[in-house]
Design a protein around this motif. Structure first.
Motif, PDB file in Angstrom:
ATOM      1  N   ASP A 121       0.846  -1.198   0.000  1.00 42.14           N
ATOM      2  CA  ASP A 121       0.000   0.000   0.000  1.00 42.14           C
ATOM      3  C   ASP A 121       0.886   1.256   0.000  1.00 42.14           C
ATOM      4  O   ASP A 121       1.636   1.456  -0.939  1.00 42.14           O
ATOM      5  N   ASP A 122       0.851   2.071   1.045  1.00 42.63           N
ATOM      6  CA  ASP A 122       1.656   3.295   1.043  1.00 42.63           C
ATOM      7  C   ASP A 122       2.990   3.128   1.768  1.00 42.63           C
ATOM      8  O   ASP A 122       3.658   4.107   2.102  1.00 42.63           O
ATOM      9  N   HIS A 123       3.387   1.894   2.013  1.00 45.92           N
ATOM     10  CA  HIS A 123       4.607   1.595   2.770  1.00 45.92           C
ATOM     11  C   HIS A 123       5.544   0.756   1.896  1.00 45.92           C
ATOM     12  O   HIS A 123       5.153  -0.295   1.388  1.00 45.92           O
ATOM     13  N   PHE A 124       6.765   1.228   1.734  1.00 47.84           N
ATOM     14  CA  PHE A 124       7.766   0.497   0.967  1.00 47.84           C
ATOM     15  C   PHE A 124       8.805  -0.119   1.908  1.00 47.84           C
ATOM     16  O   PHE A 124       9.319   0.557   2.806  1.00 47.84           O
ATOM     17  N   TYR A 125       9.100  -1.384   1.679  1.00 48.58           N
ATOM     18  CA  TYR A 125      10.181  -2.067   2.389  1.00 48.58           C
ATOM     19  C   TYR A 125      11.354  -2.199   1.427  1.00 48.58           C
ATOM     20  O   TYR A 125      11.199  -2.662   0.294  1.00 48.58           O
ATOM     21  N   ILE A 126      12.543  -1.790   1.895  1.00 48.56           N
ATOM     22  CA  ILE A 126      13.739  -1.728   1.052  1.00 48.56           C
ATOM     23  C   ILE A 126      14.767  -2.707   1.590  1.00 48.56           C
ATOM     24  O   ILE A 126      15.296  -2.514   2.695  1.00 48.56           O
ATOM     25  N   GLY A 127      15.040  -3.760   0.850  1.00 52.43           N
ATOM     26  CA  GLY A 127      15.986  -4.772   1.313  1.00 52.43           C
ATOM     27  C   GLY A 127      17.429  -4.360   1.076  1.00 52.43           C
ATOM     28  O   GLY A 127      17.768  -3.843   0.005  1.00 52.43           O
ATOM     29  N   LEU A 128      18.270  -4.591   2.068  1.00 52.61           N
ATOM     30  CA  LEU A 128      19.717  -4.422   1.911  1.00 52.61           C
ATOM     31  C   LEU A 128      20.290  -5.774   1.534  1.00 52.61           C
ATOM     32  O   LEU A 128      20.188  -6.733   2.295  1.00 52.61           O
ATOM     33  N   SER A 129      20.877  -5.851   0.345  1.00 54.96           N
ATOM     34  CA  SER A 129      21.359  -7.123  -0.183  1.00 54.96           C
ATOM     35  C   SER A 129      22.723  -6.930  -0.818  1.00 54.96           C
ATOM     36  O   SER A 129      23.322  -5.858  -0.717  1.00 54.96           O
ATOM     37  N   SER A 130      23.194  -7.955  -1.513  1.00 53.25           N
ATOM     38  CA  SER A 130      24.453  -7.812  -2.240  1.00 53.25           C
ATOM     39  C   SER A 130      24.311  -6.872  -3.429  1.00 53.25           C
ATOM     40  O   SER A 130      25.314  -6.428  -3.999  1.00 53.25           O
ATOM     41  N   ARG A 131      23.086  -6.549  -3.810  1.00 59.74           N
ATOM     42  CA  ARG A 131      22.826  -5.680  -4.964  1.00 59.74           C
ATOM     43  C   ARG A 131      22.298  -4.294  -4.582  1.00 59.74           C
ATOM     44  O   ARG A 131      22.375  -3.366  -5.376  1.00 59.74           O
ATOM     45  N   THR A 132      21.721  -4.169  -3.405  1.00 53.31           N
ATOM     46  CA  THR A 132      21.205  -2.885  -2.926  1.00 53.31           C
ATOM     47  C   THR A 132      21.964  -2.503  -1.666  1.00 53.31           C
ATOM     48  O   THR A 132      21.889  -3.207  -0.655  1.00 53.31           O
ATOM     49  N   ASN A 133      22.718  -1.390  -1.741  1.00 52.41           N
ATOM     50  CA  ASN A 133      23.518  -1.003  -0.583  1.00 52.41           C
ATOM     51  C   ASN A 133      22.803   0.061   0.252  1.00 52.41           C
ATOM     52  O   ASN A 133      21.732   0.563  -0.119  1.00 52.41           O
ATOM     53  N   LYS A 158      19.704 -13.866   4.317  1.00 49.93           N
ATOM     54  CA  LYS A 158      19.932 -15.020   3.443  1.00 49.93           C
ATOM     55  C   LYS A 158      19.475 -14.787   2.009  1.00 49.93           C
ATOM     56  O   LYS A 158      20.182 -15.116   1.059  1.00 49.93           O
ATOM     57  N   PHE A 159      18.297 -14.235   1.848  1.00 47.30           N
ATOM     58  CA  PHE A 159      17.699 -14.183   0.518  1.00 47.30           C
ATOM     59  C   PHE A 159      18.479 -13.274  -0.430  1.00 47.30           C
ATOM     60  O   PHE A 159      19.062 -12.278  -0.024  1.00 47.30           O
ATOM     61  N   PHE A 160      18.422 -13.621  -1.715  1.00 48.00           N
ATOM     62  CA  PHE A 160      19.134 -12.885  -2.760  1.00 48.00           C
ATOM     63  C   PHE A 160      18.581 -11.470  -2.897  1.00 48.00           C
ATOM     64  O   PHE A 160      19.321 -10.489  -2.913  1.00 48.00           O
ATOM     65  N   HIS A 161      17.274 -11.358  -3.025  1.00 47.98           N
ATOM     66  CA  HIS A 161      16.555 -10.097  -3.029  1.00 47.98           C
ATOM     67  C   HIS A 161      15.460 -10.172  -1.969  1.00 47.98           C
ATOM     68  O   HIS A 161      15.044 -11.270  -1.582  1.00 47.98           O
ATOM     69  N   LEU A 162      14.964  -9.023  -1.544  1.00 47.96           N
ATOM     70  CA  LEU A 162      13.875  -9.005  -0.567  1.00 47.96           C
ATOM     71  C   LEU A 162      12.684  -9.823  -1.058  1.00 47.96           C
ATOM     72  O   LEU A 162      12.140 -10.664  -0.334  1.00 47.96           O
ATOM     73  N   LYS A 163      12.287  -9.595  -2.320  1.00 45.50           N
ATOM     74  CA  LYS A 163      11.091 -10.275  -2.813  1.00 45.50           C
ATOM     75  C   LYS A 163      11.341 -11.729  -3.183  1.00 45.50           C
ATOM     76  O   LYS A 163      10.406 -12.417  -3.586  1.00 45.50           O
ATOM     77  N   THR A 164      12.559 -12.212  -3.021  1.00 43.30           N
ATOM     78  CA  THR A 164      12.789 -13.652  -3.141  1.00 43.30           C
ATOM     79  C   THR A 164      12.042 -14.391  -2.041  1.00 43.30           C
ATOM     80  O   THR A 164      11.607 -15.526  -2.228  1.00 43.30           O
ATOM     81  N   GLN A 240      14.309 -19.553 -13.063  1.00 43.74           N
ATOM     82  CA  GLN A 240      14.835 -19.933 -11.759  1.00 43.74           C
ATOM     83  C   GLN A 240      16.327 -20.251 -11.851  1.00 43.74           C
ATOM     84  O   GLN A 240      17.093 -19.994 -10.919  1.00 43.74           O
ATOM     85  N   LYS A 241      16.761 -20.765 -12.997  1.00 44.63           N
ATOM     86  CA  LYS A 241      18.175 -21.112 -13.179  1.00 44.63           C
ATOM     87  C   LYS A 241      19.098 -19.895 -13.090  1.00 44.63           C
ATOM     88  O   LYS A 241      20.279 -20.035 -12.776  1.00 44.63           O
ATOM     89  N   LEU A 242      18.537 -18.701 -13.365  1.00 45.83           N
ATOM     90  CA  LEU A 242      19.329 -17.473 -13.255  1.00 45.83           C
ATOM     91  C   LEU A 242      18.833 -16.602 -12.105  1.00 45.83           C
ATOM     92  O   LEU A 242      18.891 -15.372 -12.166  1.00 45.83           O
ATOM     93  N   ASP A 243      18.368 -17.254 -11.047  1.00 47.29           N
ATOM     94  CA  ASP A 243      17.933 -16.568  -9.819  1.00 47.29           C
ATOM     95  C   ASP A 243      16.703 -15.697 -10.041  1.00 47.29           C
ATOM     96  O   ASP A 243      16.421 -14.810  -9.233  1.00 47.29           O
ATOM     97  N   GLY A 244      15.966 -15.916 -11.130  1.00 44.64           N
ATOM     98  CA  GLY A 244      14.819 -15.074 -11.434  1.00 44.64           C
ATOM     99  C   GLY A 244      13.515 -15.670 -10.962  1.00 44.64           C
ATOM    100  O   GLY A 244      13.317 -16.886 -10.978  1.00 44.64           O
ATOM    101  N   GLY A 245      12.607 -14.786 -10.560  1.00 50.88           N
ATOM    102  CA  GLY A 245      11.275 -15.201 -10.166  1.00 50.88           C
ATOM    103  C   GLY A 245      10.226 -14.465 -10.967  1.00 50.88           C
ATOM    104  O   GLY A 245      10.525 -13.686 -11.875  1.00 50.88           O
TER     105      GLY A 245
END
Length: 253
Positions: A121-133, A158-164, A240-245
């Motif tokens: 909704d009006d709230h964004f969750y921002i994951g810190l990962s190996s790709r987002t600093n 653990k997860f590659f991206h937040l939405k993983t 999935q083979k390239l980490d994609g969902g």
């Protein structure tokens, strides 16, 4: 309600994309078939699909979600953290400009990929990962709060991206796996729990009256159906083979 979706056809170079999996190389012909089925499913959900041509210079460019964060009022062009993917944004900007007049940009040294951004909704969750600093996350948070949205930065364990590992289905309901099942930032939501053996199914997408889910995860599918959602199953093996969902393959707005 979503009205528009942007996708990009996989190129011949797709088989050379980045991966952390040990699932083998993608079958290009099968990937093309699965991508076409994805487009048809999107159309079933009642959206207008903009199909961009393949970009052979960037093997991972079919994963368009990582190039931008889109809201009803404005767009943010990301700054992908993988060096071989960073230039993908230049091929996306013209398409995004055709829909948006108000556009922000994540600037280096900040990095950010759309797969790390979950809108509830009006709230964004921002994951810190190996790709987002942290710098990229802070820039996005500042933009969102300026535009009167809320934002929370979520370090990943653990997860590659937040939405993983987590998806939002609407009605204050999330599909959650692994570290997000008991995560303090998501305590207030109704949770559909994904069992460990079906973890890949945590990445699903709600588009209007449907939830699109990867095929082959019957427990998660049943739980989503039992929660009152109508599902569409899609084969996703070659992505999935390239980490994609499922979410990775489109920008939805």
């Amino acid at each position: 309600m979503f009205k528009n979706v942007i996708v990009r056809t996989p190129g011949k170079s797709y088989i050379n994309g980045l991966t952390t999996s040990d699932l083998g190389a993608p079958d290009l012909e099968k990937a093309m078939e699965q991508h076409q089925a994805y487009i048809e499913a999107l159309k079933t959900c009642g959206v207008e699909v903009t199909i961009l041509p393949s970009n052979e210079d960037f093997p991972d460019s079919t994963f368009v979600e990582d190039t931008a964060v889109l809201t009803p009022e404005f767009a943010i062009i990301s700054n992908p953290g993988a060096p071989t993917r960073n230039g993908e944004i230049h091929g996306m900007i013209p398409s995004i400009k055709s829909f948006y007049g108000n556009i922000y940009y994540i600037q280096a040294p900040g990095t950010l990929e759309g797969g790390d951004i979950l809108q509830v909704d009006d709230h964004f969750y921002i994951g810190l990962s190996s790709r987002t600093n942290l710098e990229g996350a802070k820039q996005l948070k500042e933009i969102l709060e300026k535009e009167h949205y809320k934002a929370t930065i979520v370090p990943l364990e653990k997860f590659f991206h937040l939405k993983t590992g987590i998806s939002y289905l609407g009605n204050q309901t999330v599909v959650a796996a692994g570290e997000f099942i008991d995560h303090p930032d998501f305590i207030g939501y109704t949770k559909i729990i994904v069992p460990p053996e079906e973890e890949y199914a945590a990445n699903c997408i709600r588009i209007n009256d449907f939830v699109i889910i990867p095929a082959g995860y019957p427990i998660t599918k049943q739980k989503i159906n039992d929660a009152g959602f109508q599902t569409i199953e899609l084969e996703m093996s070659e992505f999935q083979k390239l980490d994609g969902g499922l979410s990775c393959l489109s920008l939805r707005f």
